[in-house]
Design a protein around this motif. Structure first.
Motif, short mmCIF file in Angstrom:
data_model
loop_
_atom_site.label_atom_id
_atom_site.label_comp_id
_atom_site.label_asym_id
_atom_site.label_seq_id
_atom_site.Cartn_x
_atom_site.Cartn_y
_atom_site.Cartn_z
N ILE A 7 -5.52 -0.73 12.99
CA ILE A 7 -4.85 -1.64 14.03
C ILE A 7 -6.03 -2.78 14.40
N LYS A 8 -6.02 -3.86 14.05
CA LYS A 8 -7.07 -4.66 14.58
C LYS A 8 -6.41 -5.75 15.54
N GLY A 22 -9.05 -7.86 21.30
CA GLY A 22 -9.74 -7.83 19.90
C GLY A 22 -10.26 -6.42 19.49
N LEU A 23 -9.87 -5.33 20.05
CA LEU A 23 -10.33 -4.11 19.69
C LEU A 23 -9.57 -3.44 18.41
N SER A 24 -10.12 -2.83 17.65
CA SER A 24 -9.39 -2.11 16.56
C SER A 24 -9.50 -0.60 16.89
N ILE A 25 -8.31 -0.10 16.27
CA ILE A 25 -8.02 1.33 16.40
C ILE A 25 -7.92 1.97 14.87
N ARG A 46 -5.31 0.81 4.89
CA ARG A 46 -4.39 -0.14 5.36
C ARG A 46 -4.64 -0.72 6.62
N VAL A 47 -4.20 -1.91 6.93
CA VAL A 47 -4.68 -2.73 8.12
C VAL A 47 -3.41 -3.41 8.56
N ILE A 48 -3.21 -3.22 9.91
CA ILE A 48 -2.19 -3.92 10.67
C ILE A 48 -2.85 -4.94 11.66
N ASP A 49 -2.45 -6.29 11.38
CA ASP A 49 -3.02 -7.10 12.53
C ASP A 49 -2.15 -7.31 13.73
N ALA A 50 -2.58 -6.91 14.87
CA ALA A 50 -1.77 -6.96 16.16
C ALA A 50 -1.74 -8.40 16.45
N GLU A 51 -2.61 -9.35 16.13
CA GLU A 51 -2.78 -10.80 16.46
C GLU A 51 -3.04 -10.93 17.88
N GLY A 52 -3.54 -9.97 18.64
CA GLY A 52 -3.72 -10.05 20.13
C GLY A 52 -2.64 -9.33 20.70
N GLY A 461 -8.79 11.58 19.28
CA GLY A 461 -8.21 12.85 19.28
C GLY A 461 -6.63 13.18 19.77
N TYR A 462 -6.18 11.94 20.31
CA TYR A 462 -4.94 12.15 20.41
C TYR A 462 -3.85 11.56 19.11
N ASP A 463 -2.79 11.85 19.08
CA ASP A 463 -1.70 11.71 17.81
C ASP A 463 -1.69 10.22 17.97
N ALA A 464 -1.85 9.63 16.75
CA ALA A 464 -1.56 8.07 16.52
C ALA A 464 -0.26 7.88 16.70
N ASP A 465 0.36 7.98 17.83
CA ASP A 465 1.77 7.64 18.31
C ASP A 465 1.51 6.22 19.00
N LEU A 466 2.02 5.04 18.43
CA LEU A 466 1.72 3.84 19.05
C LEU A 466 2.71 2.79 18.95
N VAL A 467 2.83 2.05 19.92
CA VAL A 467 3.74 0.70 19.73
C VAL A 467 2.78 -0.42 19.59
#
Length: 576
Positions: A7-8, A22-25, A46-52, A461-467
């Protein structure tokens, strides 16, 4: 190391800070493995652009009621967890309820596992509702005390460590809920003390519904005898002092036994002040929870004669397009808003809850999702329908109306809006910071209920549970993607529960979860929902969610083990 997903262009929010944009996960498998300014992609990444846009941890809703026997028209696991996902939640903690007739907790837990198995879109766990704390459940000293009173008790119980200990060590269930009201579940002070002592011993988190049952019973009886039966009298029957007294009492029980507690769904200014004093002046481990309905709604809704979806009722909730404001009056419409504790009367009551959020008294904000349908023979309109049809001669009243409100899907959007643009949802005095939003809705419940290190934060180390929320620019995710007009109004037909109303109909929010990831997989894509229609944004499946065996929870406020005022040092040890 090849990453599965990046996620960029993210603006990451944790419970302590908003990181630079501007960080990436980087995600590999189900885990977050890296956070950096940039990360290398392989052909398979795969890449998801969070667009800021802001990226927050998946919500942890630690107080939801699903597939409960006392709410036959409420959400079961399929619809309730689906609604949770679409509202940005990746973990929910529901209840396994011991009835008075249940001697053992093990069949109860097996039953609730069977109800949830293969049905949940998100990860889940259970709290135990304990209504019959017998000696075999508590074990130890309680069992021996019972043996002293009853000669026919099997001597083998003397060695019993109790089912609660087994629940912690083998089942990974590390929390219980106790009721000070409701005849079916209510415990007396002595029973609560015994449970608290055992929970302290085995490391279980104790949740308490604090209302004075005798006050409520007396007022209810007198209201009904005076034919004050309409839904609006529900708030009269459960005055603030009933919550305030019970709150003070349970703090006293907690202090005596040195047991950390969480007082759930707090709504009374005086009760909150008791919690605040216990935390700040006495350094007691007293945690407080509230819910969005105590932050946004008042008791005048109980006197409603129509619902915003059925017709215009409230100035903050305009009637949807095409609805006639002059529709037939429904005098039972306010029953939709019956919950306990009830919605409070005054704007200053709402403000006191917001103030408790701001000053840190409130530790967790959950949904307490416990709804019943309205237009259903077994739902909130049941008492009126049965009386009018001649099925019963019992007059309809607030007292025999199903209790609880829906809110599992609207919790995060309402609070996120308050954190990013309070002028839309509330006011300048009713706001919270983005880190506090994350703490109250995700990080704190994860820590309190034994999920720290796995859920509730964004870190390697955390589960990749993200919004992933929508960026401020409100741009779509590419050609042909949705470009909503923000803010948007909440309507029940945009939600994914099985309930036929939302108490937040017409409320405007400035954002909604755009993508929701559960353990590294995109399970909700709102772009598809808007473009293709209801349900099309749900990429997850029932059974994606797994049961979480939890560790012992953490104490987040105060300190455990302090001596109560007036006790000499070491006095408690003589009877513990």
């Amino acid at each position: 190391m090849d990453l599965d997903l990046i996620i960029k262009n993210a603006t990451i929010v944790t419970s302590t800070e908003v990181l630079p944009p501007g960080l990436s996960i980087g995600i590999q498998g189900s885990k977050i493995v890296a956070i950096a300014l940039s990360l290398p992609c392989s052909p398979s990444t795969r890449v998801i652009d969070a667009e800021g846009a802001y990226v927050t941890p998946g919500g942890v809703d630690s107080h939801v009621h699903l597939h409960q026997d006392n709410a036959p028209t409420g959400d079961k696991w399929l619809s309730g967890s689906r609604s949770a996902l679409c509202g940005g939640n990746t973990t929910i903690l529901a209840f396994a309820t011991q009835q008075r007739t249940d001697e053992s907790l093990f069949p109860v837990v097996r039953d609730y596992h069977a109800r949830a198995a293969g049905q949940s879109f998100v990860d889940y766990g259970f709290h135990l509702i304990v209504s019959r704390p017998g000696p075999h459940i508590l074990g130890g000293r309680v069992a021996r005390e019972k043996m002293d009173k009853e000669a026919n008790v099997d001597d083998s119980e003397d060695d019993n460590e109790g089912e609660l200990k087994t629940m912690v060590e083998q089942e990974g269930i590390t929390s219980v809920k106790l009721y000070m009201t409701y005849p079916a579940y209510r415990l007396g002070d002595r029973e609560m003390l015994d449970v608290m002592m055992k929970c302290r011993e085995v490391g279980m988190t104790v949740m308490v519904h604090a209302e004075n049952a005798d006050m409520i019973d007396m007022i209810t009886t007198r209201l009904l005898s005076s034919s004050h039966t309409q839904p609006k009298y529900h708030a009269v029957a459960r005055p603030q002092i009933a919550e305030t007294e019970a709150t003070y009492r349970v703090i006293s029980l907690s202090t005596l036994t040195a047991t950390p507690i969480l007082i759930v769904h707090m709504s009374s200014p005086a009760a909150l002040s008791h919690a605040r004093k216990a935390q700040s002046k006495q350094m007691l481990p007293i945690h407080a929870e509230t819910c969005p309905h105590y932050m946004f709604l008042k008791s005048d809704r109980l006197a409603a004669t129509s619902h915003p979806f059925d017709g215009h009722q409230h100035s903050d909730s305009p009637a949807p397009e095409g609805i006639d404001d002059n529709e037939q009056v429904d005098e039972w419409a306010g029953a939709r808003h019956i919950c306990a504790p009830p919605l409070r009367h005054d704007d200053k009551d709402l403000q006191s809850v917001w103030d408790a959020v701001t000053n840190g008294t409130i530790t967790v904000i959950s949904s307490d999702h416990a709804p019943s349908q309205y237009h259903n023979p077994l739902g909130k309109k049941k008492p009126l329908d049965e009386y009018e049809s001649g099925k019963t001669t019992v007059k309809p009243s607030f007292a025999n109306t199903p209790n609880g409100l829906p809110g599992i899907e609207t919790r995060l959007p309402l609070l996120f809006s308050a954190a990013t643009d309070p002028s839309v949802t509330s006011s300048a005095t009713r706001t919270l910071t983005l880190p506090k939003f994350v703490a109250l809705t995700s990080t704190n419940p994860a820590r309190m209920y034994g999920l720290a290190g796995r859920k509730g934060s964004i870190a390697p180390g955390y589960d990749a549970d993200l919004v992933v929320w929508y960026p401020t620019s409100r741009r779509g995710a590419g050609e042909g993607a949705s470009r909503d007009e923000w803010p948007i109004a909440i309507t029940n037909d945009m939600l994914h529960h099985s309930i036929d109303y939302t108490p937040f109909e017409g409320f405007r929010v400035t954002n909604w979860p755009r993508y929701v990831l559960l353990r590294g997989q995109v399970k909700w894509n709102r772009e598809l929902e808007v473009k293709q229609g209801p349900g099309q944004g749900i990429l997850g499946r029932p059974g994606d969610g797994v049961f979480l065996k939890r560790n012992k929870g953490e104490v987040l406020v105060g300190r455990a083990g302090g001596e109560p005022e007036g006790m000499r040092m070491g006095e408690r040890e003589s009877w513990m």
